[in-house]
Design an enzyme around this catalytic site. Structure first.
Site, short mmCIF file in Angstrom:
data_model
loop_
_atom_site.label_atom_id
_atom_site.label_comp_id
_atom_site.label_asym_id
_atom_site.label_seq_id
_atom_site.Cartn_x
_atom_site.Cartn_y
_atom_site.Cartn_z
N ASP A 95 9.45 2.77 -0.70
CA ASP A 95 8.39 3.28 0.12
C ASP A 95 8.51 3.07 1.61
O ASP A 95 8.14 2.08 2.03
CB ASP A 95 6.85 3.00 -0.29
N TYR A 100 0.85 -1.21 -0.17
CA TYR A 100 0.03 -0.02 -0.11
C TYR A 100 1.01 1.17 0.01
O TYR A 100 1.67 1.23 0.86
CB TYR A 100 -0.79 -0.27 1.40
N LYS A 141 4.92 9.03 8.68
CA LYS A 141 4.62 8.45 9.91
C LYS A 141 5.68 9.04 11.02
O LYS A 141 5.40 10.24 11.56
CB LYS A 141 4.58 7.00 10.09
P1 KE4 Z 1 -0.87 8.27 4.56
O1 KE4 Z 1 -1.17 9.13 3.23
O2 KE4 Z 1 -1.78 7.46 5.34
O3 KE4 Z 1 -0.15 9.30 5.49
O4 KE4 Z 1 0.46 7.23 4.27
C1 KE4 Z 1 0.05 6.28 3.03
C2 KE4 Z 1 1.02 5.15 3.17
C3 KE4 Z 1 2.07 4.80 2.28
N1 KE4 Z 1 3.06 3.95 2.45
C4 KE4 Z 1 2.98 3.07 3.16
C5 KE4 Z 1 3.98 2.17 3.30
C6 KE4 Z 1 1.87 3.18 4.49
O5 KE4 Z 1 1.87 2.24 5.29
C7 KE4 Z 1 0.90 4.26 4.13
C8 KE4 Z 1 -0.17 4.35 5.31
N2 KE4 Z 1 -0.40 3.26 6.17
C9 KE4 Z 1 -1.89 2.96 6.57
C10 KE4 Z 1 -1.88 1.92 7.58
N3 KE4 Z 1 -1.14 0.57 7.10
C11 KE4 Z 1 -2.31 4.31 7.39
C12 KE4 Z 1 -3.36 3.76 8.12
C13 KE4 Z 1 -4.74 4.48 7.42
O6 KE4 Z 1 -5.05 4.00 6.06
O7 KE4 Z 1 -5.69 4.75 7.95
#
Ligand code: KE4
Length: 430
Positions: free
Chosen positions: A243, A150, A271
């Protein structure tokens, strides 16, 4: 207009009923709605160290950590003090400020691949921007991503593997133009030969992956896998993007690229880098990054990017992580938790724990989980029942079997032993 008075100290259920009237699904991010595990999400009132407390007064040991950012635990005194002090001088100017320079210098000094960085406000913005840069730098449009990885909700990433996996992608969400999805080729994680084949058969702008998968549950790279991707992308002139939104400053001061000694072309971050405030970043060699506006033609911008508040919170967080001591502690604590989860399960309990440092996932399967197919084969129904039992026991797990559990520097051995005890009882109930 809803006449709801937010000062009414309602129960989680009451607040959810109200929230569903004005927030889609009652939440601001889908996974928080508990749809995949069932039950109703507690509304969290406050956090302190390794604990969170809901509006009904229940206390939980927190293993979500806001999905990764809170590696120091909730309301760390140094972070809170920095935020308060900085906020008193203004929260955002839309102008250069010292704090963004301070955080940039720390990122450059800690992350092997990064000579220059650009801050944005989320991981999604970071990956979207890195993708645009890779396409501009190579003049190519097709990209490769891994099934089950993701990278935020950018259109090019919301793509499933087309039939036959190595063919062009199909939209994973309504609203993603099929023509754009077709530019994304999805291959299984940990299958270097599949990536090498795609690189031979197509002109690829970039290969993007989570160097340690965290969004299908924690799935480490197979031995030599990252090295093979590095060689194949170099040979094909494709940009390799790690990523590290989740793994950056989580599995070590230099992230997964330092842990596995493989240097990508671009790195995306998020994060931890914001210390709990909204921050994302992308970075790499100056030769690549200087193609981004205003130095180059690749456009990307953001009103709150680099705001002093988030930059200061990130800088104090990284300053506490930089010497690596916290990661040594987290490794010991992670290992204690992994061993506890495994040993309390009677033989044949049908579970498997996969961990890197302080990020881990419990899968209800005895088979190795090394890609999306094997992650999906685990018993996620049982995980839903297990999640409910653990929540009841005061352990706050991510509400999905496809997520990582996170320990923080605020967790101690007593927390881990409490989690293991609750785990033993939850197994009996599920
Ligand atoms: P954000 O746009 O949510 O800040 O980041 C996206 C993203 C990009 N790359 C990786 C490897 C990520 O894990 C994420 C976001 N992770 C999710 C949970 N695994 C965020 C939680 C959510 O979607 O509410």
């Amino acid at each position: 207009m809803t006449s709801y008075d937010p000062m009414i100290h309602d129960s989680s259920r009451g607040l959810l009923a109200e929230a569903e009237k004005c927030l889609v699904g009652g939440v601001n991010s889908p996974v928080r709605a508990f749809r995949s595990v069932g039950g109703s999400p507690p509304f969290i009132d406050r956090g302190e160290g390794s604990r969170v407390f809901d509006v009904d007064g229940n206390e939980y040991i927190d293993l979500v950590g806001s999905w990764g950012p809170l590696i120091l635990g909730h309301a760390h005194p140094a972070v809170v003090e920095t935020i308060v002090k900085t906020a008193g001088r203004g929260t955002s100017f839309g102008a250069p400020c010292r704090q963004e320079l301070e955080l940039a210098r720390m990122v450059v000094s800690l992350v092997p691949s990064v000579e220059k960085v650009r801050f944005v406000c989320s991981g999604t913005e970071a990956t979207m921007s890195a993708l645009r840069l890779a396409r501009a730098a190579t003049g190519r449009t097709k990209i490769v991503k891994m099934a089950g990885h993701y990278h935020g909700h950018g259109d090019s990433f919301l793509v499933s593997a087309g039939s036959g996996a190595l063919t062009l992608g199909t939209p994973d969400s309504p609203g993603v133009p099929p023509g754009l999805a077709a530019e994304t080729i999805v291959v299984p994680f940990n299958d270097a030969a599949a990536v090498e084949q795609v690189l031979r058969e197509h002109e690829i702008a970039c290969v993007i992956l989570e160097p340690i998968a965290g969004n299908m549950g924690v799935v480490p790279p197979a031995p030599g896998y990252l090295q093979r991707l590095r060689g194949a992308t170099l040979a094909a002139g494709a940009v390799l993007i790690f990523d590290e939104v989740m793994t950056g400053f989580r599995v070590g001061p230099g992230g997964a690229q330092e842990r596995y000694d493989v240097v990508p072309d671009l790195t995306t971050m998020g994060k931890v880098i914001g210390g709990g405030l909204p921050v994302g970043a992308y970075g790499g060699p100056a030769a690549l990054m200087d193609q981004v506006a205003p130095s180059g033609p690749v456009y990307q911008a953001g009103t709150l990017a680099g705001n002093p508040l988030a930059m200061a919170a990130g800088a104090v967080t990284l300053s506490l992580l930089a010497d690596g001591e916290i990661f040594e502690r987290l490794e010991l604590l992670g290992s204690r938790l992994e061993d506890g989860l495994k040993t309390t399960a009677s033989a044949g309990a049908g579970l498997r724990v996969q961990r890197v440092g302080s990020m881990l996932t419990l899968f209800f399967t005895e088979d190795e989980v090394n890609n999306l197919e094997s992650a999906t084969a685990a018993d996620h129904e049982r995980f839903g029942r297990y999640h409910a039992a653990m929540l009841q026991a005061g352990i706050y797990l991510p509400p999905s079997g496809y997520e990582a559990w996170f320990l923080s520097a605020a967790h101690g051995e007593a927390d881990v032993d409490r989690i293991v005890e609750a785990h033993r009882k939850a197994l009996d109930q599920t």
